[in-house]
Design a protein around this motif. Structure first.
Motif, PDB file in Angstrom:
ATOM      1  N   SER A 296      -3.121  44.636  58.580  1.00  0.00           N
ATOM      2  CA  SER A 296      -1.767  44.518  59.699  1.00  0.00           C
ATOM      3  C   SER A 296      -1.257  45.600  59.008  1.00  0.00           C
ATOM      4  CB  SER A 296      -0.543  43.322  59.104  1.00  0.00           C
ATOM      5  OG  SER A 296      -0.114  43.148  57.391  1.00  0.00           O
ATOM      6  N   ARG A 297      -1.685  47.102  58.141  1.00  0.00           N
ATOM      7  CA  ARG A 297      -0.734  47.984  58.311  1.00  0.00           C
ATOM      8  C   ARG A 297       0.197  47.683  56.903  1.00  0.00           C
ATOM      9  NH1 ARG A 297      -0.322  50.103  63.208  1.00  0.00           N
ATOM     10  NH2 ARG A 297       2.205  50.388  62.895  1.00  0.00           N
ATOM     11  N   GLN A 298       0.875  46.510  56.612  1.00  0.00           N
ATOM     12  CA  GLN A 298       1.892  46.886  55.667  1.00  0.00           C
ATOM     13  C   GLN A 298       1.666  46.590  54.247  1.00  0.00           C
ATOM     14  OE1 GLN A 298       2.099  42.089  55.677  1.00  0.00           O
ATOM     15  NE2 GLN A 298       4.536  42.339  55.901  1.00  0.00           N
ATOM     16  N   MET A 299       2.640  48.145  53.249  1.00  0.00           N
ATOM     17  CA  MET A 299       2.416  47.845  51.796  1.00  0.00           C
ATOM     18  C   MET A 299       3.041  46.796  50.697  1.00  0.00           C
ATOM     19  SD  MET A 299       0.531  50.942  52.204  1.00  0.00           S
ATOM     20  CE  MET A 299       0.881  51.985  50.242  1.00  0.00           C
TER      21      MET A 299
ATOM     22  N   LYS B 160       5.752  51.219  66.966  1.00  0.00           N
ATOM     23  CA  LYS B 160       4.591  50.897  66.203  1.00  0.00           C
ATOM     24  C   LYS B 160       3.506  51.283  66.620  1.00  0.00           C
ATOM     25  CE  LYS B 160       6.443  45.474  65.412  1.00  0.00           C
ATOM     26  NZ  LYS B 160       7.492  46.422  63.919  1.00  0.00           N
ATOM     27  N   PHE B 161       3.831  51.855  68.349  1.00  0.00           N
ATOM     28  CA  PHE B 161       2.513  53.150  68.594  1.00  0.00           C
ATOM     29  C   PHE B 161       3.106  53.840  69.382  1.00  0.00           C
ATOM     30  CE2 PHE B 161      -0.512  49.825  67.175  1.00  0.00           C
ATOM     31  CZ  PHE B 161      -0.289  47.909  66.747  1.00  0.00           C
TER      32      PHE B 161
ATOM     33  N   TYR C 284       5.880  59.277  55.069  1.00  0.00           N
ATOM     34  CA  TYR C 284       4.852  59.870  54.513  1.00  0.00           C
ATOM     35  C   TYR C 284       3.915  59.587  55.638  1.00  0.00           C
ATOM     36  CZ  TYR C 284       6.208  57.889  49.974  1.00  0.00           C
ATOM     37  OH  TYR C 284       6.889  57.795  49.043  1.00  0.00           O
TER      38      TYR C 284
ATOM     39  N   GLN D 297      -0.172  59.054  56.796  1.00  0.00           N
ATOM     40  CA  GLN D 297      -1.720  58.374  56.260  1.00  0.00           C
ATOM     41  C   GLN D 297      -2.485  58.640  57.709  1.00  0.00           C
ATOM     42  OE1 GLN D 297      -2.074  53.965  55.680  1.00  0.00           O
ATOM     43  NE2 GLN D 297      -3.772  53.977  54.032  1.00  0.00           N
TER      44      GLN D 297
ATOM     45  N   PHE E 149       4.487  56.328  57.751  1.00  0.00           N
ATOM     46  CA  PHE E 149       5.858  54.813  57.341  1.00  0.00           C
ATOM     47  C   PHE E 149       6.608  55.069  56.933  1.00  0.00           C
ATOM     48  CE2 PHE E 149       2.643  51.294  56.406  1.00  0.00           C
ATOM     49  CZ  PHE E 149       0.835  52.051  56.769  1.00  0.00           C
TER      50      PHE E 149
ATOM     51  N   PHE F 260       8.675  49.492  52.363  1.00  0.00           N
ATOM     52  CA  PHE F 260       7.861  50.375  53.389  1.00  0.00           C
ATOM     53  C   PHE F 260       7.997  49.483  54.571  1.00  0.00           C
ATOM     54  CE2 PHE F 260       5.714  53.552  51.716  1.00  0.00           C
ATOM     55  CZ  PHE F 260       5.255  53.655  50.427  1.00  0.00           C
TER      56      PHE F 260
ATOM     57  N   ASP G 298       6.575  48.863  58.629  1.00  0.00           N
ATOM     58  CA  ASP G 298       5.271  48.310  58.563  1.00  0.00           C
ATOM     59  C   ASP G 298       4.677  49.685  59.540  1.00  0.00           C
ATOM     60  OD1 ASP G 298       6.280  45.630  59.568  1.00  0.00           O
ATOM     61  OD2 ASP G 298       5.992  46.151  58.114  1.00  0.00           O
ATOM     62  N   GLY G 299       5.052  50.825  59.285  1.00  0.00           N
ATOM     63  CA  GLY G 299       4.410  51.761  59.817  1.00  0.00           C
ATOM     64  C   GLY G 299       4.169  52.291  61.756  1.00  0.00           C
ATOM     65  N   THR G 300       4.065  53.578  61.803  1.00  0.00           N
ATOM     66  CA  THR G 300       3.968  53.759  63.597  1.00  0.00           C
ATOM     67  C   THR G 300       2.552  54.632  63.670  1.00  0.00           C
ATOM     68  OG1 THR G 300       6.266  54.054  63.824  1.00  0.00           O
ATOM     69  CG2 THR G 300       4.732  55.763  65.567  1.00  0.00           C
ATOM     70  N   ARG G 301       1.563  53.985  64.316  1.00  0.00           N
ATOM     71  CA  ARG G 301       0.374  54.498  64.824  1.00  0.00           C
ATOM     72  C   ARG G 301       0.741  55.889  65.654  1.00  0.00           C
ATOM     73  NH1 ARG G 301      -4.258  53.237  63.698  1.00  0.00           N
ATOM     74  NH2 ARG G 301      -4.319  51.635  62.569  1.00  0.00           N
TER      75      ARG G 301
END
Lengths: 119, 113
Positions: A42-45, B9-10, B35, B37, B90, B104, B106-109
């Protein structure tokens, strides 16, 4: 400057067994914190466990424990009674303490270890 | 509390396009971080901020810009997207450093084609 090295790109374990993930680091700081983060698909850290370098006692969180060897600059993670939900990428990370007000909370991460759990 | 919220998110960008990755936190945290990744790798620090109006470069700042006009928001700007910027981004925040773990998003792809 800090470096964190995870020498195991991939590890696997049978469900209910124990596995140990390795991490070594290098820093000129005398005081710092070490972390293990879990990143599922899910990519959560997700923070798994934290160790303060000034504490000699190894941190433990339920099935997760660390073996912190300060002189050897080693910080391994042991997962006991492995579960399918433990499958993820695991990252070791280092945070210098803010003594002197210069670290600003900047984390240095290792390359990660992919853990597979077999039923 | 929502914690750290990242949008989108994307995203797929063409080479040379620009965009802003949004990051917002509702925990009144002073410190915020971006950050990246890359596939199969750990996170590397792009930029960080110790409070509104104060930002500084991390390990890999080239090709990015940030601003911090409020405590809550810390957007990351890509001016001329390049394929090397294809990554997962992130955002993280913490109130006081050292004693507390970073929270953190949930990130962006982001893919640059």
């Amino acid at each position: 400057a800090q470096t964190v090295t995870q020498s195991q790109p991939e590890m696997s374990v049978q469900e209910a067994e124990t596995v140990t993930l390795s991490c070594t680091y290098d820093t000129s700081e005398s005081d710092y914190y070490l972390f293990w983060y879990k990143q599922p698909p899910s990519r959560q850290m997700i923070l798994v466990i934290r160790q303060e370098a000034y504490k000699q006692q190894n941190a433990t969180e339920n099935r997760f424990s660390v073996n912190f060897q300060k002189a050897a600059k080693s910080f391994s993670l042991k997962i006991s009674d492995s579960q399918l939900g433990d499958a993820a990428m695991y990252f070791c990370a280092l945070l210098p303490s803010n003594a002197g007000g210069t670290s600003y909370g900047k984390l240095t991460f290792g390359q990660g270890t992919i853990l597979t759990v077999h039923p | 509390n929502a914690g750290v919220t990242q949008t989108p998110k994307f995203r797929i960008l063409k080479i040379g396009q620009s965009m802003t990755l949004q990051c917002a936190q509702d925990m009144n945290h002073n410190y915020m971080y971006w950050y990246r990744q890359d596939p199969g790798m750990g996170l590397k620090l792009i930029y960080y901020s110790v409070g509104a109006g104060i930002t500084d470069k991390g390990e890999v700042p080239n090709g990015y810009n940030v601003s911090r006009s409020t405590t809550e928001d810390f957007p990351l700007r890509l001016e001329l997207a390049a394929p090397s910027q294809t990554s997962v981004y992130f955002c993280a925040s913490v109130r006081m450093i050292g004693t507390q773990p970073q929270h953190f998003g949930d990130g962006t792809r982001l893919s640059i084609l």
